[in-house]
Design a protein around this motif. Structure first.
Motif, PDB file in Angstrom:
ATOM      1  N   ARG A 104       0.836  -1.214   0.000  1.00  0.00           N
ATOM      2  CA  ARG A 104       0.000   0.000   0.000  1.00  0.00           C
ATOM      3  C   ARG A 104       0.864   1.254   0.000  1.00  0.00           C
ATOM      4  NH1 ARG A 104      -3.633  -0.146   4.959  1.00  0.00           N
ATOM      5  NH2 ARG A 104      -4.325   1.926   4.365  1.00  0.00           N
ATOM      6  N   ALA A 105       1.933   1.233   0.806  1.00  0.00           N
ATOM      7  CA  ALA A 105       2.819   2.402   0.861  1.00  0.00           C
ATOM      8  C   ALA A 105       3.451   2.645  -0.512  1.00  0.00           C
ATOM      9  CB  ALA A 105       3.894   2.197   1.925  1.00  0.00           C
ATOM     10  N   ILE A 106       3.887   1.572  -1.176  1.00  0.00           N
ATOM     11  CA  ILE A 106       4.526   1.729  -2.490  1.00  0.00           C
ATOM     12  C   ILE A 106       3.492   2.188  -3.528  1.00  0.00           C
ATOM     13  CG2 ILE A 106       5.738   0.512  -4.363  1.00  0.00           C
ATOM     14  CD1 ILE A 106       7.187  -1.086  -2.159  1.00  0.00           C
ATOM     15  N   ALA A 107       2.278   1.656  -3.442  1.00  0.00           N
ATOM     16  CA  ALA A 107       1.218   2.106  -4.360  1.00  0.00           C
ATOM     17  C   ALA A 107       0.923   3.594  -4.135  1.00  0.00           C
ATOM     18  CB  ALA A 107      -0.041   1.269  -4.162  1.00  0.00           C
ATOM     19  N   ASN A 108       0.992   4.039  -2.889  1.00  0.00           N
ATOM     20  CA  ASN A 108       0.772   5.466  -2.611  1.00  0.00           C
ATOM     21  C   ASN A 108       1.892   6.318  -3.209  1.00  0.00           C
ATOM     22  OD1 ASN A 108      -1.588   4.983  -1.247  1.00  0.00           O
ATOM     23  ND2 ASN A 108      -0.660   4.992   0.781  1.00  0.00           N
ATOM     24  N   ILE A 109       3.131   5.810  -3.138  1.00  0.00           N
ATOM     25  CA  ILE A 109       4.259   6.521  -3.751  1.00  0.00           C
ATOM     26  C   ILE A 109       4.030   6.622  -5.268  1.00  0.00           C
ATOM     27  CG2 ILE A 109       6.736   6.352  -4.311  1.00  0.00           C
ATOM     28  CD1 ILE A 109       7.100   4.998  -1.506  1.00  0.00           C
ATOM     29  N   MET A 110       3.604   5.519  -5.873  1.00  0.00           N
ATOM     30  CA  MET A 110       3.367   5.493  -7.332  1.00  0.00           C
ATOM     31  C   MET A 110       2.227   6.441  -7.711  1.00  0.00           C
ATOM     32  SD  MET A 110       3.630   1.449  -8.177  1.00  0.00           S
ATOM     33  CE  MET A 110       5.209   0.712  -8.635  1.00  0.00           C
ATOM     34  N   HIS A 111       1.167   6.429  -6.915  1.00  0.00           N
ATOM     35  CA  HIS A 111       0.019   7.311  -7.157  1.00  0.00           C
ATOM     36  C   HIS A 111       0.469   8.775  -7.149  1.00  0.00           C
ATOM     37  CE1 HIS A 111      -3.170   9.919  -5.465  1.00  0.00           C
ATOM     38  NE2 HIS A 111      -3.939   9.300  -6.338  1.00  0.00           N
ATOM     39  N   ASP A 112       1.240   9.146  -6.125  1.00  0.00           N
ATOM     40  CA  ASP A 112       1.688  10.534  -6.001  1.00  0.00           C
ATOM     41  C   ASP A 112       2.660  10.895  -7.130  1.00  0.00           C
ATOM     42  OD1 ASP A 112       0.114  10.531  -3.796  1.00  0.00           O
ATOM     43  OD2 ASP A 112       1.733  10.589  -2.329  1.00  0.00           O
ATOM     44  N   ARG A 113       3.471   9.911  -7.535  1.00  0.00           N
ATOM     45  CA  ARG A 113       4.403  10.113  -8.654  1.00  0.00           C
ATOM     46  C   ARG A 113       3.630  10.517  -9.914  1.00  0.00           C
ATOM     47  NH1 ARG A 113       6.399  11.020 -12.622  1.00  0.00           N
ATOM     48  NH2 ARG A 113       8.047  10.033 -13.842  1.00  0.00           N
ATOM     49  N   LEU A 155      -2.892   0.421  -6.344  1.00  0.00           N
ATOM     50  CA  LEU A 155      -2.809   1.582  -7.242  1.00  0.00           C
ATOM     51  C   LEU A 155      -4.093   1.713  -8.068  1.00  0.00           C
ATOM     52  CD1 LEU A 155      -1.008   3.891  -8.310  1.00  0.00           C
ATOM     53  CD2 LEU A 155      -0.230   2.318 -10.092  1.00  0.00           C
ATOM     54  N   ALA A 156      -4.609   0.588  -8.543  1.00  0.00           N
ATOM     55  CA  ALA A 156      -5.843   0.601  -9.345  1.00  0.00           C
ATOM     56  C   ALA A 156      -6.994   1.187  -8.529  1.00  0.00           C
ATOM     57  CB  ALA A 156      -6.178  -0.811  -9.807  1.00  0.00           C
ATOM     58  N   ARG A 157      -7.059   0.817  -7.262  1.00  0.00           N
ATOM     59  CA  ARG A 157      -8.134   1.323  -6.398  1.00  0.00           C
ATOM     60  C   ARG A 157      -8.008   2.841  -6.242  1.00  0.00           C
ATOM     61  NH1 ARG A 157      -8.476   2.069  -1.183  1.00  0.00           N
ATOM     62  NH2 ARG A 157      -6.371   1.255  -0.850  1.00  0.00           N
ATOM     63  N   ARG A 158      -6.775   3.315  -6.065  1.00  0.00           N
ATOM     64  CA  ARG A 158      -6.594   4.756  -5.871  1.00  0.00           C
ATOM     65  C   ARG A 158      -6.820   5.557  -7.149  1.00  0.00           C
ATOM     66  NH1 ARG A 158      -2.616   7.594  -2.151  1.00  0.00           N
ATOM     67  NH2 ARG A 158      -4.304   9.061  -2.500  1.00  0.00           N
ATOM     68  N   LEU A 159      -6.525   4.937  -8.305  1.00  0.00           N
ATOM     69  CA  LEU A 159      -6.688   5.673  -9.574  1.00  0.00           C
ATOM     70  C   LEU A 159      -8.041   5.406 -10.235  1.00  0.00           C
ATOM     71  CD1 LEU A 159      -3.166   5.149 -11.225  1.00  0.00           C
ATOM     72  CD2 LEU A 159      -3.995   7.205 -10.068  1.00  0.00           C
ATOM     73  N   HIS A 160      -8.874   4.588  -9.596  1.00  0.00           N
ATOM     74  CA  HIS A 160     -10.186   4.214 -10.150  1.00  0.00           C
ATOM     75  C   HIS A 160     -10.040   3.587 -11.537  1.00  0.00           C
ATOM     76  CE1 HIS A 160     -11.842   6.519  -6.843  1.00  0.00           C
ATOM     77  NE2 HIS A 160     -11.064   7.521  -7.202  1.00  0.00           N
ATOM     78  N   ARG A 161      -9.117   2.648 -11.617  1.00  0.00           N
ATOM     79  CA  ARG A 161      -8.942   1.900 -12.857  1.00  0.00           C
ATOM     80  C   ARG A 161      -9.082   0.416 -12.556  1.00  0.00           C
ATOM     81  NH1 ARG A 161      -9.223   6.377 -14.136  1.00  0.00           N
ATOM     82  NH2 ARG A 161      -8.149   7.488 -15.796  1.00  0.00           N
ATOM     83  N   ARG A 162      -9.354  -0.388 -13.593  1.00  0.00           N
ATOM     84  CA  ARG A 162      -9.509  -1.833 -13.355  1.00  0.00           C
ATOM     85  C   ARG A 162      -8.169  -2.529 -13.245  1.00  0.00           C
ATOM     86  NH1 ARG A 162     -13.114  -4.887 -17.352  1.00  0.00           N
ATOM     87  NH2 ARG A 162     -12.301  -6.692 -16.230  1.00  0.00           N
TER      88      ARG A 162
END
Ligand SMILES: [Zn+2]
Length: 264
Positions: A104-113, A155-162
């Motif tokens: 989750r932490a890494i997905a958050n880093i990717m999302h913010d990136r 990451l998909a959940r945070r970006l609203h993608r499948r």
């Protein structure tokens, strides 16, 4: 400017709160294990966060393709940081401890990136599917999970993608990539992946974002992108947590640096 919907809606906040209750974020730094009070960005302590080489890193795919004498199968490739000692520690925890909050932490880093870089946000805003680089079934059974799929799901959940965790199949267990050169890595990957026939119809005409922890020679990402393109994918992009690739350009702090194998 936001190219993605923000995650501030009430259902999104409720889902985040439920996740936090089920899987509380770490109270220990993901890099060094030091106690933190849980409020730190990405569960990384102040000491480690300053030592991570953060950057909006982009791989110069045209130059990489020239050096390797073949066209690139990717439309873009990006990472969030330069691969080094502290970055290795983050990935090590994810791979070997399997802790949900690390992915989750890494997905958050990717999302913010993505959302803090207008170029990335624009290029990736039309993405239909988020697809992890797959592991071989036997290896995944041994480990119990695929770390790329865990990151891709969050990451998909945070970006609203499948999230399509089974879109690609790794049909060949490849030799360890660490001990061989860039050119050999590409040969080593030949025939390693295929598109899952059950999902080929969805892939046709779609825009895909591939996710993995590290982009090294690019052989894995390119081989996956090539089979997705053969199945009719319109665009294939890549996002990794870190990279040590020779053709990676990035802004680190105030300086623009080119990464190469000799300075990592
Ligand atoms: Zn730390």
């Amino acid at each position: 400017m936001y190219y993605f919907e923000t995650s501030d809606s009430l259902p999104a906040r409720a889902a985040e709160a439920a996740l936090q209750w089920l899987f509380p974020m770490a109270t220990y730094c993901l890099c060094c294990g030091k106690y933190i009070n849980g409020s730190r960005s990405y569960c990384i302590c102040d000491h480690c966060i300053q030592r991570i080489t953060w950057g909006n890193v982009e791989i110069d795919l045209a130059e990489e393709a020239r050096a390797l004498g073949r066209p690139s199968a990717l439309d873009s490739a990006r990472a969030c940081m330069k691969y080094g000692l502290y970055e290795r520690r983050l990935i090590f925890d994810l791979k070997y401890d399997g802790l949900t909050y690390v992915s989750r932490a890494i997905a958050n880093i990717m999302h913010d990136r993505i959302i803090t870089d207008p170029r990335a946000a624009e290029e990736l805003s039309g993405i239909d599917f988020i697809v992890p680089i797959p592991m071989h079934k036997e290896k995944e059974k041994q480990r119990g999970f695929n770390q790329a799929a865990k990151m891709a799901g969050h990451l998909a959940r945070r970006l609203h993608r499948r999230h399509l965790p089974d879109a690609l199949i790794r049909q060949k267990q490849t030799a360890a990539q660490r001990s061989i050169t860039g050119q050999e890595r590409y040969a080593n990957m030949e025939g390693a992946f295929m598109v899952n026939p059950a999902e080929a119809a969805e892939i046709n005409g779609s825009k895909v974002l591939l996710i993995d922890d590290v982009y090294t020679s690019g052989a894995t990402a390119h081989t996956c992108a090539a089979v997705l393109r053969e199945a009719g994918a319109a665009e294939v992009h890549f996002l990794g947590m870190a990279t040590g690739n020779d053709f990676a350009d990035g802004f680190f702090g105030l300086e623009k640096l080119r990464i190469n194998r000799y300075n990592i």
